[in-house]
Scaffold this active site. Structure first.
Site, PDB file in Angstrom:
ATOM      1  N   GLY A   1       1.040  -0.995  -0.033  1.00  0.00           N
ATOM      2  CA  GLY A   1      -0.077  -0.036   0.018  1.00  0.00           C
ATOM      3  C   GLY A   1       1.043   1.209   0.090  1.00  0.00           C
ATOM      4  O   GLY A   1       2.116   1.360  -0.501  1.00  0.00           O
ATOM      5  N   GLY A   2       0.536   2.300   0.430  1.00  0.00           N
ATOM      6  CA  GLY A   2       1.058   3.683   0.660  1.00  0.00           C
ATOM      7  C   GLY A   2       2.318   3.365   1.466  1.00  0.00           C
ATOM      8  O   GLY A   2       3.175   4.273   1.247  1.00  0.00           O
TER       9      GLY A   2
ATOM     10  N   GLY B   1      24.508  12.172 -29.588  1.00  0.00           N
ATOM     11  CA  GLY B   1      23.965  13.013 -28.444  1.00  0.00           C
ATOM     12  C   GLY B   1      24.654  12.255 -27.177  1.00  0.00           C
ATOM     13  O   GLY B   1      24.755  13.036 -26.021  1.00  0.00           O
ATOM     14  N   ALA B   2      24.662  10.848 -27.196  1.00  0.00           N
ATOM     15  CA  ALA B   2      25.289  10.332 -26.103  1.00  0.00           C
ATOM     16  C   ALA B   2      26.600  10.752 -25.578  1.00  0.00           C
ATOM     17  O   ALA B   2      27.040  10.735 -24.331  1.00  0.00           O
ATOM     18  CB  ALA B   2      25.459   8.822 -26.298  1.00  0.00           C
TER      19      ALA B   2
END
Ligand code: HXC
Length: 513
Positions: free
Chosen positions: A169-170, A403-404
């Protein structure tokens, strides 16, 4: 007085017993240690001081007035790891399943405050059935109080979480907000919604282990950074991790004594295969470069095309980010960009210098990557490196394409020292692809297209498939023989030891999340 002391002793004994002998036995049967046994393994012997041992819950709903336990299902306090102060909480599954209620949460918050005020790491040992159902909204409030403090402490002190039982859960969000998570294999799991809800909503049948066990989170989601085969191994790895970190963001990591020796590593001269498309294992380069037995890999089984972890260089703690040519050719994709960006930001927050080993053919092409956001995810890594003010050194071992090249800690985005091996290829793309595009017409018109293509490929390779064009412009500071890499790095990090760099004044940046 004697009577009062006896009364105190009785209360202590009661608190030490947690939910009782039977429940302790059941914990052992599952292969788990109890909350207190875990603290004994985690901390230096006799260093633990408990805070809030006599706290109990105040709720009276659903028979809780008759079911009070001293400590309220969590043991909190401070102690030492390798002689250094840490704050800890350890949830006690023997008390109402370690469920989190108002008093339980207040105890955790108290040590979180102490950890921030006194600048020492916070360690959470999680083993809990979640919000204490009988207490209702105050449990939820308790969680939120912890989340809020996790965020306040983020970047102030290192926060480490071990998941040693249920975390559902949370409740998952407190560990998720911390810097590192270690999960114990087969006895721990984390999920936002459990198998029953999953079945109702999506009709999928899945076990707790498959849905949120250590294996799922170390390979598929990347939620956990490390896994350990049992409680003891998990606690030992937390001790080890802390050894690379400072106590808080104002300090630098402790340096271990180091005696200089022969730093040449001849093996590195033969590590790059003759064929540039053949893979090799970047971890062999890492082991050859760092101090013996100092390498601790993080996120080992997740996004294996990038390798991250801690190591030491001449006794100094460093963080390493390295492309892995042995997995997906070391390409950058969404997962690897996220993995590396988070690691870079941790190192920067805690003054741990960064070493980047680069061999990257570019970003992974395809609809899957584009539609899932390689643009914004790749930008995270670019952002993380660009904003990092710790000493930053790059070694280009082979490919640095497109770009790398920019993203992987290039000089242009603030790296301090960039080395390249003679085998480096620094270009917009590989020679074959480049020739196909820029000499398209000439190749098409040639009598023998293949011969022309090879000729043009060789022409492009001669010009760019080397480190010298970059070195001529100072984008690479030095082209080095691989065997001297360790020595060069030791000197570079020593030279950068007192680096001071400030970012422009701002409230905070806006990393493309
Ligand atoms: C109160 C709890 C409890 C809880 C377990 N116990 N979880 N008591 N609140 N959340 C108690 C059980 O009643 C039992 O008490 C003891 O702990 C041990 O539990 P068992 O069920 O016997 O253990 P086991 O078989 O190992 O199963 C563990 C478990 C299961 C899978 C965690 O207990 C379980 O499903 N619990 C409920 C989980 C849950 O739904 N929690 C709320 C999630 S919502 P006795 O006296 O019989 O020994 C949530 C929201 C947080 O957490 C939101 C934050 C924003």
């Amino acid at each position: 007085m004697q009577e009062k002391l006896a009364n105190l002793e009785q209360k202590k004994q009661e608190a030490l017993l947690g939910g009782g002998a039977k429940r302790i036995e059941s914990q052992h049967k599952k292969g788990k240690l109890t909350a207190r046994e875990r603290l004994e393994v985690l901390l230096d012997s006799n260093s633990f001081e408990e805070i809030g041992m006599l706290v109990t819950h105040r709720s009276t709903n659903f028979g809780l007035e008759n079911e009070k336990y001293l400590g309220d299902g969590v043991v909190t306090g401070y102690g030492k790891i390798n002689g250094r102060l840490v704050y800890v909480f350890s949830q006690d599954f023997t008390v109402m399943g370690g469920s989190l209620a108002e008093a339980h949460a207040q105890k955790i918050c108290k040590i979180m405050d102490l950890s921030m005020k006194n600048g020492a790491p916070l360690i959470g040992l999680n083993d809990s059935g979640g919000a204490r159902i009988q207490e209702g909204v105050v449990s939820l409030g308790g969680y939120a109080d912890i989340f809020y403090k996790n965020v306040q402490a983020s970047g102030v002190v290192p926060q480490l979480s071990a998941i040693m039982g249920p975390c559902a859960g949370g409740a998952v969000y407190s560990p998720a907000l911390t810097d590192f998570i270690v999960m114990v294999e087969n006895t721990s799991y984390m999920f936002v919604t459990g198998p029953n809800v999953v079945k109702t909503v999506t009709h999928e049948e899945v076990s707790s282990e498959d849905l949120g066990g250590a294996s799922a989170h170390s390979t598929k989601s990347g939620v956990t950074h490390l896994t350990a085969e049992n409680d003891v191994a998990a606690l030992k790895v937390i001790r080890q991790m802390l050894s690379y970190m400072p106590q808080n963001c104002e300090e630098t990591p402790a340096r271990l004594p180091y005696e200089a020796g022969n730093e040449r590593r001849e093996g590195l001269n033969g590590i790059i295969p003759a064929n540039p498309n053949q893979p090799y294992d970047i971890k062999e380069v890492i082991s050859a470069v760092v101090d013996e037995e100092s390498w601790l890999e993080v996120h080992k089984d997740y996004a294996e095309n990038i390798v991250v972890g801690f190591a030491r260089l001449a006794g100094r703690s460093i963080g390493i980010v390295a492309n892995q040519p042995a997995f997906l050719a070391g390409v950058l994709d969404i997962k690897s960009s996220n993995k590396a960006a988070r690691f870079v930001r941790f190192c920067d927050a805690f003054n741990i210098p960064l070493l980047v080993l680069e061999d990257v053919p570019g970003f992974l092409p395809g609809t899957d990557q584009e539609w899932n956001g390689i643009i914004s995810n790749g930008a995270k890594l670019l952002y993380a490196f660009s904003e990092a003010t710790v000493p930053r050194v790059t070694v280009i071992t082979r490919k640095a394409y497109g770009g790398a090249y920019d993203v992987m800690n290039s000089k242009h985005i603030g790296a301090d020292m960039n080395f390249a091996w003679p085998s480096a290829e620094i270009a917009v793309m590989g020679a074959k692809g480049a020739a196909e595009i820029i000499f398209k017409k000439e190749i098409a018109e040639a009598a023998d297209k293949d011969v022309k293509w090879k000729e043009k490929e060789a022409e492009y390779a001669t010009l760019f498939a080397n480190p010298y064009s970059a070195a001529e412009r100072g984008y690479v500071d030095e082209v080095i023989e691989p065997a001297v890499t360790r020595e060069k790095l030791i000197r570079a990090f020593e030279m950068l030891e007192n680096k001071v760099e400030k970012m422009p004044r701002k409230k905070h940046g806006n990393i493309p999340l």
